[in-house]
Structure formats: C-alpha cells, structure tokens
Design a protein around this motif. Structure first.
Motif, mmCIF file in Angstrom:
data_model
loop_
_atom_site.group_PDB
_atom_site.id
_atom_site.type_symbol
_atom_site.label_atom_id
_atom_site.label_comp_id
_atom_site.label_asym_id
_atom_site.label_seq_id
_atom_site.Cartn_x
_atom_site.Cartn_y
_atom_site.Cartn_z
ATOM 1 N N GLU A 383 1.161 -0.661 0.150
ATOM 2 C CA GLU A 383 -0.174 -0.101 -0.153
ATOM 3 C C GLU A 383 0.766 1.580 -0.276
ATOM 4 O OE1 GLU A 383 -3.313 -0.354 3.110
ATOM 5 O OE2 GLU A 383 -4.385 -1.233 1.018
ATOM 6 N N THR A 384 1.916 1.584 0.992
ATOM 7 C CA THR A 384 3.126 2.416 1.115
ATOM 8 C C THR A 384 2.689 3.266 -0.602
ATOM 9 O OG1 THR A 384 4.331 1.197 0.846
ATOM 10 C CG2 THR A 384 3.902 2.536 3.503
ATOM 11 N N ILE A 385 3.337 2.111 -0.947
ATOM 12 C CA ILE A 385 4.046 2.059 -2.760
ATOM 13 C C ILE A 385 2.981 2.648 -3.611
ATOM 14 C CG2 ILE A 385 5.543 1.353 -4.465
ATOM 15 C CD1 ILE A 385 7.299 -0.267 -3.254
ATOM 16 N N LEU A 386 1.956 1.901 -3.983
ATOM 17 C CA LEU A 386 0.718 2.264 -4.428
ATOM 18 C C LEU A 386 0.655 3.778 -4.228
ATOM 19 C CD1 LEU A 386 -1.957 -1.178 -4.297
ATOM 20 C CD2 LEU A 386 -0.557 -0.055 -6.174
ATOM 21 N N ARG A 387 0.089 4.280 -2.882
ATOM 22 C CA ARG A 387 0.087 5.344 -2.722
ATOM 23 C C ARG A 387 0.631 5.943 -3.822
ATOM 24 N NH1 ARG A 387 -3.828 6.380 1.269
ATOM 25 N NH2 ARG A 387 -3.919 4.334 3.317
ATOM 26 N N LYS A 388 1.747 5.988 -3.010
ATOM 27 C CA LYS A 388 2.679 6.961 -3.946
ATOM 28 C C LYS A 388 2.455 6.930 -5.301
ATOM 29 C CE LYS A 388 6.728 6.405 -0.624
ATOM 30 N NZ LYS A 388 7.565 6.137 -0.530
ATOM 31 N N VAL A 389 2.440 5.658 -6.245
ATOM 32 C CA VAL A 389 2.486 5.591 -7.423
ATOM 33 C C VAL A 389 0.938 6.324 -8.205
ATOM 34 C CG1 VAL A 389 2.381 4.098 -9.640
ATOM 35 C CG2 VAL A 389 3.781 3.682 -7.510
ATOM 36 N N TYR A 390 0.634 6.095 -6.962
ATOM 37 C CA TYR A 390 -1.432 5.804 -7.868
ATOM 38 C C TYR A 390 -0.967 7.582 -8.035
ATOM 39 C CZ TYR A 390 -4.136 1.713 -8.197
ATOM 40 O OH TYR A 390 -4.360 0.924 -8.588
ATOM 41 N N PHE A 391 -0.700 8.768 -6.986
ATOM 42 C CA PHE A 391 -1.142 9.590 -6.348
ATOM 43 C C PHE A 391 0.106 10.643 -6.138
ATOM 44 C CE2 PHE A 391 -3.158 13.084 -3.878
ATOM 45 C CZ PHE A 391 -4.314 13.583 -4.598
ATOM 46 N N GLU A 392 0.748 10.490 -4.708
ATOM 47 C CA GLU A 392 2.095 10.977 -4.280
ATOM 48 C C GLU A 392 2.914 11.605 -5.403
ATOM 49 O OE1 GLU A 392 2.839 9.549 -0.479
ATOM 50 O OE2 GLU A 392 1.240 9.451 0.643
ATOM 51 N N ASN A 393 3.138 10.414 -5.790
ATOM 52 C CA ASN A 393 4.439 11.289 -7.119
ATOM 53 C C ASN A 393 4.087 12.343 -8.238
ATOM 54 O OD1 ASN A 393 6.561 9.724 -5.906
ATOM 55 N ND2 ASN A 393 5.952 7.740 -6.601
ATOM 56 N N ALA A 394 2.991 11.784 -8.395
ATOM 57 C CA ALA A 394 2.273 13.245 -9.509
ATOM 58 C C ALA A 394 1.373 14.452 -8.991
ATOM 59 C CB ALA A 394 1.239 12.642 -10.152
ATOM 60 N N ALA A 395 1.204 13.792 -8.387
ATOM 61 C CA ALA A 395 0.557 15.271 -7.038
ATOM 62 C C ALA A 395 2.201 16.783 -6.929
ATOM 63 C CB ALA A 395 0.560 15.159 -5.908
ATOM 64 N N ARG A 396 2.872 15.890 -6.373
ATOM 65 C CA ARG A 396 4.162 16.913 -6.584
ATOM 66 C C ARG A 396 4.953 17.725 -7.512
ATOM 67 N NH1 ARG A 396 6.342 12.810 -3.927
ATOM 68 N NH2 ARG A 396 8.201 11.957 -5.407
ATOM 69 N N GLN A 397 4.502 16.399 -8.741
ATOM 70 C CA GLN A 397 4.953 17.271 -9.944
ATOM 71 C C GLN A 397 4.374 18.493 -10.144
ATOM 72 O OE1 GLN A 397 7.619 17.049 -11.587
ATOM 73 N NE2 GLN A 397 8.692 14.332 -10.699
ATOM 74 N N LEU A 398 2.293 18.498 -10.149
ATOM 75 C CA LEU A 398 1.120 19.256 -10.257
ATOM 76 C C LEU A 398 1.268 20.245 -9.272
ATOM 77 C CD1 LEU A 398 -0.860 16.601 -11.620
ATOM 78 C CD2 LEU A 398 0.295 18.070 -13.339
ATOM 79 N N LYS A 399 1.789 19.583 -7.642
ATOM 80 C CA LYS A 399 1.789 20.781 -6.746
ATOM 81 C C LYS A 399 0.493 21.165 -6.740
ATOM 82 C CE LYS A 399 5.249 21.894 -9.154
ATOM 83 N NZ LYS A 399 5.960 21.444 -10.200
ATOM 84 N N VAL A 400 -0.096 19.974 -6.545
ATOM 85 C CA VAL A 400 -1.829 19.757 -5.799
ATOM 86 C C VAL A 400 -1.435 19.096 -4.795
ATOM 87 C CG1 VAL A 400 -3.511 17.780 -6.138
ATOM 88 C CG2 VAL A 400 -2.210 19.089 -7.917
ATOM 89 N N ALA A 401 -2.876 19.071 -3.352
ATOM 90 C CA ALA A 401 -2.089 18.604 -2.268
ATOM 91 C C ALA A 401 -2.625 17.520 -2.080
ATOM 92 C CB ALA A 401 -3.187 19.963 -2.064
ATOM 93 N N SER A 402 -2.465 16.875 -0.842
ATOM 94 C CA SER A 402 -2.451 15.603 -1.270
ATOM 95 C C SER A 402 -4.210 15.262 -0.728
ATOM 96 C CB SER A 402 -1.873 14.207 -0.294
ATOM 97 O OG SER A 402 -0.796 14.840 -1.353
#
Ligand SMILES: [Zn+2]
Length: 402
Positions: A383-402
């Motif tokens: 789950e920790t990796i899934l959360r990053k791949v699904y959302f967090e890594n893209a959110a960081r690039q897009l400057k979107v809050a989690s």
C-alpha cells in the motif's frame, strides 16, 4: 490434419461457457474452415488459454489516483507528424469522462496534449476551470513558428504565456527527434538536444513546470518489420510506426540526446513517459534515474512490458517508488489502439497489474494482444508504494495538495 469432427469438438471446447450445448456454432471468418491448408495465418490464430489460476477483478483503484498521461484533446491539424495549429480536436466530453473517473476512483486526469494559445485557453476553460481538481492541462511547443529567426525566445515566452493561462506542464511528443525537420516537415531532422530549445527547457525550470517528454519508441520499432520482430502484427497494422531505416536516428541516439538535455537543465523536472521510453531495459532506466535526480517516469502504455518481467518490475517499483507516476495514455474513443482506449476495462487491467499477483492475463482490452503476443503477471505492490505511484508522486509534480 484433424478431421472435421475433431475440429468441431475443439471449437466447441474453446467457445466454452458461451456455446449452447447442441447448438450450431456461428460461422466465423477468423476460424479455419475444413480442409484449410496449414499453416494457419497468424492473424487467424486466437488461442484460448487453458490455464486455470485465480482471476481477480479490481473494479476500483485501492486509493484515489491521478492519471498523469491522457489525451483528451489533440491538434486539429498535423502534417508529417508535426502539429501545425493551436486549434484543438476535443476527443471526450466531461459528461463522458467524469462517470468513468468516479467509478474507477480517478481523482484527476492530466491532458498532456493541450496545445498552446487559443486552443490551450479553450481546453483549460472546458475542463480544468469547469471541474476544478479533476483535469490538468499541459501545453506543447508551437512548432509552426519554428522557422522564425527568434524561435528560441518566442518558444520560451509561449511557455510563460501558457503558464499564465493555467497550463501545469509542458508536453513533448516524439515529434521532436522523429518528425520535426529544419523546414518543419522537410529537410534534416531536428535533434532533441538542439540548443534552440534551451530557453524553453529553462523557462519550465524557472516556472516550476514539469516537462512530460516522450522520445523514441519501443525498440522493435527500430528493427525490420520481419518474422523476427516481436511486434510484427502491430507494425503491420501501423506501418508508419516503424522507424527502421531512412534517415531516422537509432533508439540509442535518441535516448542519448534526451539524456544530454536532462543533464544540461538540472533545475527542470523531466517526467520521461512510457517508463523512460525503454521499458524493455529497466537496468538502463534505473541507471538514468540514478544519474539524474531531476528525472521521473510514468508507466503509460507499457504494462505489457513491465508485466512480462514481473520480478524485475517489482524490484524497479521498490527502488524508485518516489519517482514512478501512474499513467495510461488513455484516449477517449481511441478504439484503434486498445492498449490506450479510455474505458473501464483499461483501468481495471492497470489496477490488476499493480495490486494483485494474478498470473498470465491480458495487458489490453483486446482479443489479440496489440503490442506483442504475450500476457502479463501482477506485481502486487504494497500500500505504501501504491499510494505514491497512484497519487503522491504526480501530486508533487503538479503541486496538488494530497
Ligand atoms: Zn501519450
């Protein structure tokens, strides 16, 4: 040769539950007729796997996700692979897209091909501004102005203008390196690391806009379309996808030019699409990720590659879990490319690959695997990796809050 009775039995067994016992089999142009000479045409060969292993249907992603790689709009006019207008063709309406997004747990779609100028403005108004937080649009270079003597400056300013219009990044199609030529559609090919683009890369760094870059293509597209080519059927269906011969650079030359750009612009973030455009060689992608802290990758249209090397892929996700973004290349109504058609089945396949350890399943919603005749295996990410791949890594690039 089998006789007709054996053949009918075989066909009945293959049709499985769908066949009515005692019913008449429907004629099918793809099935060999009695007495058809061997060998069977490859295009008519549709083997049914007899393997009996668990099959998991993953209807919704376990966590909300951002699809970092979609094409909701596209250029209304291209010539020889080069977009020549800012006008957009709108491939899917929000009324069509949002129900699928809600059903599949897709928080947002990144529309990479938003164009520039007027077309970009219209796209952002219709999607990003109409449904805040559900759509993000990227801009693209205006190659139609390539011949202007001050193009480097013009292009850097165009990126700035796109940023003010609301663009969230810059998308580079494989146009750069494989289609754009000195006289736009004729003359010598322009190199990916041509210095005339340097102000554009720098502008992205200064504005904190990620560059989503696609260079090159699968390795098989650079080898002859013959019986040794593992993507023979795909290249036969789309002969213009072959970059073998003529004046095309090799895959290695394209990747080397891309690497020089990434090295030269350390303050610019590059998301190298399609698993760094070298999913067949994750050791090479890993090497580049180690070399360039400003590089990330997405997985769009490459689960066919990742899923046929599940152990290597799983190690790759573990090692680079902070730099791999979920993406599909989804294109509404893109039925001619089943590996990227925007629909429920496509997303379910991605989720199954990432979230389960299912074995030997189709990587695309299609009867014949469209990118090569093999099947894939899930990598069952924690789950920790899934959360990053699904959302967090893209959110960081897009400057979107989690
Ligand atoms: Zn794409």
């Amino acid at each position: 040769m089998i006789n007709r009775r054996q053949w009918l039995y075989g066909m009945w067994a293959m049709a499985g539950a769908a066949a009515q016992p005692g019913g008449v089999l429907p004629p099918d142009a793809n099935q060999p007729e009695q007495g058809q000479p061997h060998p069977l045409n490859l295009s008519a060969f549709v083997p049914t796997s007899m393997l009996q292993v668990p099959q998991t249907r993953v209807e919704r992603a376990r966590f909300p996700l951002i699809d970092f790689h979609t094409h909701i709009t596209t250029s209304a006019n291209s010539k020889s692979g080069v977009a020549l207008t800012s006008d957009r063709k709108f491939l899917g309406t929000t009324e069509e897209l949002l129900p699928v997004m809600d059903g599949k747990n897709i928080r947002a779609m990144v529309n990479l091909t938003g164009g520039y100028d007027k077309g970009l403005g219209e796209t952002i108004a219709q999607y990003d501004r109409a449904f805040i937080g559900r759509f993000y649009t990227f801009t693209e270079p205006c190659y139609e102005r390539w011949k202007e003597p001050n193009y480097p400056q013009v292009q850097a300013e165009a990126v700035e203008q796109a940023y003010r219009q609301g663009a969230r990044g810059l998308k580079i199609l494989k146009t750069l390196g494989l289609y754009l030529r000195e006289n736009i559609t004729s003359g010598e090919l322009v190199k990916i690391d041509d210095p005339r683009f340097d102000p554009m890369w720098d502008a992205c760094g200064q504005l904190n806009l990620p560059v989503a870059i696609h260079v090159s293509d699968p390795l098989a597209f650079f080898t002859p379309t013959d019986r040794f080519n593992e993507r023979y059927e795909e290249l036969t269906n789309h002969p213009d996808w072959s970059f073998y011969g003529r004046d095309f650079p090799s895959n290695a030359e394209l990747l080397a030019a891309r690497n020089r750009v990434i090295a030269r612009h350390p303050r610019t973030q590059f998301v190298v699409l399609h698993v760094g455009n070298f999913a067949e060689n994750l050791a090479n992608v890993s090497e580049n990720l180690d070399r360039f802290p400003n590089m990330s990758v997405d997985i769009a249209a490459r689960i066919g590659e990742l899923g046929r090397q599940p152990r290597t892929a799983r190690r790759f996700f573990e090692a680079y879990q902070d730099r791999i973004l979920f993406g599909t290349d989804a294109t509404p109504h893109g039925d001619q490319f089943p590996q990227q058609v925007f629909n429920d089945q496509l997303y379910e396949i991605y989720y199954r690959f990432l979230e389960t350890d299912d074995e030997y399943f189709d990587y695309a919603p299609a009867k014949i695997p469209p990118q090569g005749r093999w099947r894939i295996y899930g990598i069952n990410l924690p789950e920790t990796i899934l959360r990053k791949v699904y959302f967090e890594n893209a959110a960081r690039q897009l400057k979107v809050a989690s």
